[in-house]
Design an enzyme around this catalytic site. Structure first.
Site, short mmCIF file in Angstrom:
data_model
loop_
_atom_site.label_atom_id
_atom_site.label_comp_id
_atom_site.label_asym_id
_atom_site.label_seq_id
_atom_site.Cartn_x
_atom_site.Cartn_y
_atom_site.Cartn_z
N ASP A 1 0.85 -1.19 0.00
CA ASP A 1 0.00 0.00 0.00
C ASP A 1 0.88 1.23 0.00
O ASP A 1 2.11 1.15 0.14
CB ASP A 1 -0.96 0.01 1.19
CG ASP A 1 -0.27 -0.38 2.49
OD1 ASP A 1 0.90 0.04 2.70
OD2 ASP A 1 -0.87 -1.11 3.31
N ASP B 1 9.52 4.98 13.39
CA ASP B 1 10.14 3.91 14.17
C ASP B 1 11.53 3.52 13.68
O ASP B 1 12.51 3.64 14.43
CB ASP B 1 9.21 2.68 14.21
CG ASP B 1 8.69 2.27 12.83
OD1 ASP B 1 9.17 2.81 11.83
OD2 ASP B 1 7.82 1.38 12.78
N ASP C 1 1.36 5.15 1.58
CA ASP C 1 1.01 6.14 2.59
C ASP C 1 1.59 7.49 2.22
O ASP C 1 2.70 7.59 1.67
CB ASP C 1 1.53 5.72 3.97
CG ASP C 1 0.89 4.43 4.47
OD1 ASP C 1 -0.20 4.10 3.99
OD2 ASP C 1 1.49 3.76 5.32
#
Length: 447
Positions: A56, A134, A58
């Site tokens: 996907d 992260d 983002d």
């Protein structure tokens, strides 16, 4: 770690717009035309640079979720912990996040509980946003304004080294969100990367924090670990970093007690088969995964009960209840899946009943295929299981006439069940109330 961006121009990286989805491109261009900064970010940029196909796309922007919604009629806002905008194009959903800030001046919405971040809607600059992500390889931005790649944390170097490195202080980041430890193992398995030593070092000390994570969230993370196409590598990564016992403690104990390697062989074959089905774009089910993950613990506990003198049916029933209840404290497996798991296990004993009537009835059972596949995986447990799997495989290849001959030749002893697998658990009878006709639940009347 500095927040100054290294700019890699279009001529020096491999990302091409032809490999970006139409929906993501429409979002990027409309935000840019609306006067906002718009960048592809995270796993999509990482995968494109590695030559992989992103699952996907983002987008990160300096537009607030409300401003994004004004630009797109096909937009909905979601989330409490992180406020996000989802822009929908048919089956594709492009997730749009506002740049996160590093400090709250009182105008935002950030809330911590015992060091864990439970809500974070503080907006900031793209530099701050990069430092809030992260792992370094997930903090790369593809800027639609000039098609450059932006790197403030050394992510490009880590991609070249094929290593996974956490941004910031690992102790603090894991305390904020313990599930990051599982994400590290999952990404390392998916990408075949090494986890940088300083990133892996706190696992031993902080792994117990996973016991405090929401079981529903650990269920979602378990599906990503084992049903994403790299489940076998994920299992090995969790074991290598002593994280499996934090999420599937009974499974970890059963693997340690698995002297003959039967349970490990079943579990690894299950995950290898699942990985192959994902690669072939075939459906996979969490029920089969959990049936395999917890089969070793159930067998161990049932056998221990039988050795203590309990009857086989009671020992299996208690073992199933105990193992599923214990696992639910760590991973919240929905009831629809635990019911399917129990059916897969229960049907194992019915494979031993090889009379014509019972065999034909079992062949028509809606859970037959999953239970049969599980029986095949159990080959190696005993000579009897090997023979059963071969017989049922042979049976499915027969036509009507050959099927009749097969049952005519089946010895009566083949219909006798053994205590090798859980029998169907009887439901308690309901007492009739005086003066009222007895009612039978639909599920019971269909049996």
């Amino acid at each position: 770690m500095q927040g100054v961006f290294r700019v890699i121009p279009r001529s020096q990286h491999s990302i091409s717009r032809k490999n970006i989805s139409n929906g993501a491109l429409r979002v990027l261009y409309r935000l840019h035309e609306g006067g906002f900064r718009a960048c592809l970010v995270g796993g999509a940029v990482r995968d494109l640079l590695l030559g992989n196909r992103p699952k996907d796309f983002d987008v990160a922007t300096d537009a607030t979720p409300e401003q994004v919604r004004t630009l797109f009629r096909n937009c909905r806002l979601i989330g409490r912990r992180f406020r996000l905008a989802h822009v929908v194009f048919g089956r594709e959903i492009v997730e749009v996040a506002t740049f996160r800030g590093s400090s709250d001046d009182g105008s935002g919405d950030r809330h911590l509980v015992d060091g864990r971040l439970v809500r974070d809607n503080v907006y900031g600059s793209i530099e701050e946003d990069a430092l809030r992500r992260d792992f370094t390889i997930n903090a790369l931005y593809y800027d639609i304004a000039d098609f450059s790649v932006l790197d403030a944390v050394g992510g490009m170097d880590d991609l070249a080294r094929r290593q996974l490195r956490l941004i910031g202080d690992p102790q603090q980041r894991y305390r904020e969100d313990p599930v990051r430890m599982l994400r590290a193992a999952r990404l390392a398995a998916k990408l075949d990367f090494a986890i940088e030593p300083a990133t892996a070092a706190p696992f031993a000390e902080l792994g117990a924090l996973l016991g405090e994570a929401a079981p529903a969230r650990l269920f979602d993370e378990s599906l990503k670990l084992f049903l994403g196409g790299y489940g076998l590598a994920s299992l090995h990564a969790l074991e290598r970093h002593d994280l499996l016992e934090r999420v599937f403690p009974a499974t970890a104990r059963a693997l340690q007690a698995d002297v003959d390697g039967q349970f490990r062989a079943l579990l690894e074959q299950t995950l290898a088969n699942t990985d192959a089905r994902v690669r072939e774009d075939k459906p996979v089910t969490p029920a089969f995964l959990f049936a395999a993950m917890l089969w070793g613990p159930v067998r161990l506990r049932a056998q221990a009960g039988i050795e203590r003198g309990a009857d086989a049916a009671g020992a299996w029933s208690q073992a199933v209840d105990h193992v599923l209840r214990e696992q639910a404290q760590r991973v919240a497996i929905p009831r629809r899946f635990t019911l399917a798991v129990e059916e897969i296990w229960t049907l194992q004993s019915r494979f031993e009943q090889r009379t014509r009537k019972r065999a034909l009835r079992l062949l028509e059972h809606p859970r037959f295929r999953a239970a049969y596949d599980f029986l095949v995986l159990r080959r190696g447990e005993s000579a009897q299981i090997d023979e059963l799997a071969a017989w049922w495989t042979h049976l499915q290849s027969l036509g009507n006439e050959a099927l009749a001959q097969e049952f005519a030749a089946t010895p009566a002893s083949a219909a006798e069940p053994t205590a090798a697998a859980p029998a169907k658990r009887k439901r308690p009878r309901r007492r009739r109330r005086k003066g009222k006709a007895a009612t039978t639940p639909l599920a019971e009347s269909a049996e």
